[in-house]
Design a protein around this motif. Structure first.
Motif, PDB file in Angstrom:
ATOM      1  N   LEU A 117      14.138-132.896  22.949  1.00  0.00           N
ATOM      2  CA  LEU A 117      14.176-131.479  22.315  1.00  0.00           C
ATOM      3  C   LEU A 117      14.620-130.402  23.395  1.00  0.00           C
ATOM      4  N   SER A 120      18.039-128.284  23.324  1.00  0.00           N
ATOM      5  CA  SER A 120      18.380-127.006  22.596  1.00  0.00           C
ATOM      6  C   SER A 120      17.301-126.097  22.362  1.00  0.00           C
ATOM      7  N   ILE A 121      16.064-126.374  22.986  1.00  0.00           N
ATOM      8  CA  ILE A 121      14.882-125.484  22.822  1.00  0.00           C
ATOM      9  C   ILE A 121      14.436-125.184  24.552  1.00  0.00           C
ATOM     10  N   VAL A 126       9.272-126.419  25.143  1.00  0.00           N
ATOM     11  CA  VAL A 126       8.878-127.699  24.481  1.00  0.00           C
ATOM     12  C   VAL A 126       7.518-128.126  25.225  1.00  0.00           C
ATOM     13  N   SER A 169      13.381-134.328  14.129  1.00  0.00           N
ATOM     14  CA  SER A 169      13.565-133.181  13.003  1.00  0.00           C
ATOM     15  C   SER A 169      12.403-132.765  12.475  1.00  0.00           C
ATOM     16  N   THR A 172      10.391-130.889  15.340  1.00  0.00           N
ATOM     17  CA  THR A 172      11.188-129.424  15.517  1.00  0.00           C
ATOM     18  C   THR A 172      10.684-128.513  14.545  1.00  0.00           C
ATOM     19  N   PHE A 177       7.131-123.522  18.183  1.00  0.00           N
ATOM     20  CA  PHE A 177       8.039-123.120  19.553  1.00  0.00           C
ATOM     21  C   PHE A 177       7.881-121.504  19.487  1.00  0.00           C
TER      22      PHE A 177
END
Length: 296
Positions: A117, A120-121, A126, A169, A172, A177
Motif C-alpha cells: 500500500l 500509493s498511500i 499506512v 483492495s 484499502t 487512512f
C-alpha cells in the motif's frame, strides 16, 4: 512465499456448520466461516498480526464485543459487519440470541501489507492506519470484494495475484487512512466517532460513562476527554445531553407520554431536572416546546 498466521482462539457455544474454506496467499490467509452461536455463547480472539472480518449477514442485534478483559455487559458494543483489528488487540464476543452467521477472516502480514500500500498511500500513513481499529457497516463495494475473494478461496480460478489484490483492495477500502491529520491534531477520527455513535445509540437513554467511552476508542480517559472536545467542541457530557434531548424532543412530538414519564424514561432524576436541562439547551421548557411543535 505463503504466509502462515497464528492466532489464539477460545469459543464456547459456537460451532461451524460446515468445514471452513481457507487459502494461503503471499502475505495473507483468507478463511471463510459459516457458523452458529447459541444464546450466551462466547469467544476470545488474539492475533499477533492484523486481521479483517467481513460479515455477510446482520449481526449487530445478536453479537456484541469488547476489547476489555472481564468487561461488564454494558461495556460490550454491537458487532458491525466490517472490522479491522490491529495486531495484538484482543477481542471478546458474546451472543445475546442464537444466530447463524457467515464471515470472511483475513489474517495479514503487516510488513507485506505496508509494502503493497505504501507506493500509493505513503508508508507513514499506512503504518498509522494499521495501529487504529475500524468498526463500520460494510459498504457495498467491500461486500462485493469479499464475495469475490470467497469465490477464489473456494474454487481458485485465477493466478494467486488476483486474490492477493482483492485482499489489498478490501484493506484499502476499510482502513482509516483519512484519520492521520485528525490524530496528529489531537482529534478523534471518523472511525472512532462512528464507534462512539454506535455505543451511545445502543443505550435507550443515551447515557455512557466516560471510562466506557474512552475504552470504546482505545484511549486513556484524560486524553479522550481532550480529543473529544477538540473534535466536537463539547465535553462528552454536553454531547450526550444533546443526544438525549434530541430523543426527548422526538418523544414530546410523537407520543402522548407526560413530561414526567419522558423524564423517567430518559434517565433524568426527576421532572424538574429534565425541565431545567431542556430549557438550558433548547431555550424553552418541554411543555412550551411541545405546544409550539404541535402548532406548527
Amino acid at each position: 512465499m505463503t504466509y502462515l498466521h497464528s492466532m489464539i482462539c477460545h469459543t464456547e457455544g459456537i460451532r461451524a456448520v460446515r468445514p471452513p474454506i481457507w487459502r494461503g496467499l503471499d502475505g495473507a490467509v483468507g478463511v471463510y466461516w459459516e457458523a452458529t452461536g447459541h444464546t450466551g455463547a462466547q469467544g476470545y480472539y488474539l492475533s499477533p498480526d492484523p486481521r479483517i472480518m467481513i460479515f455477510f449477514n446482520e449481526v449487530s442485534e445478536q453479537i456484541r464485543l469488547t476489547n476489555e478483559e472481564s468487561a461488564p455487559a454494558p461495556r460490550y458494543r454491537p458487532m458491525t459487519r466490517a472490522l479491522y483489528v490491529p495486531a495484538g488487540v484482543p477481542m471478546w464476543t458474546s451472543f445475546t440470541a442464537m444466530h447463524r452467521f457467515s464471515h470472511l477472516d483475513l489474517h495479514m502480514h503487516s510488513e507485506k501489507l505496508v509494502r503493497m500500500l505504501s507506493p500509493s498511500i505513503g508508508r507513514s500513513t499506512v503504518l498509522s492506519a494499521l495501529r487504529h481499529p475500524v468498526e463500520v457497516e460494510a459498504s457495498r463495494s467491500t461486500q462485493m470484494l469479499a464475495t469475490l475473494l470467497v469465490e477464489e478461496l473456494e474454487q481458485p480460478a485465477r493466478h494467486p495475484a488476483h486474490a492477493e489484490h482483492l485482499v489489498a483492495s478490501i484493506a484499502t477500502g476499510l482502513l482509516d487512512f483519512t484519520g492521520s491529520e485528525e490524530r496528529a491534531s489531537g482529534r478523534l477520527t471518523q472511525a472512532q466517532m462512528n464507534r462512539l455513535n454506535a455505543l451511545v445509540a445502543s443505550r435507550a437513554d443515551c447515557r455512557v460513562s466516560l471510562p466506557d467511552m474512552a475504552a470504546c476508542v482505545g484511549l486513556s480517559e484524560s486524553w479522550f476527554a481532550f480529543a473529544f472536545k477538540q473534535t466536537t467542541g463539547k465535553t462528552p457530557l454536553q454531547w450526550q445531553m444533546a443526544r438525549r434531548l434530541e430523543l426527548c424532543q422526538d418523544l414530546l412530538r410523537s407520543t402522548n407520554l407526560s413530561i414526567a414519564q419522558i423524564a423517567a424514561q430518559m434517565g433524568f432524576s426527576d421532572q424538574a431536572h429534565f425541565t431545567k436541562s431542556f430549557r438550558q439547551v433548547v431555550g424553552q421548557t418541554p411543555a412550551a416546546w411541545r405546544r409550539m411543535s404541535a402548532a406548527l
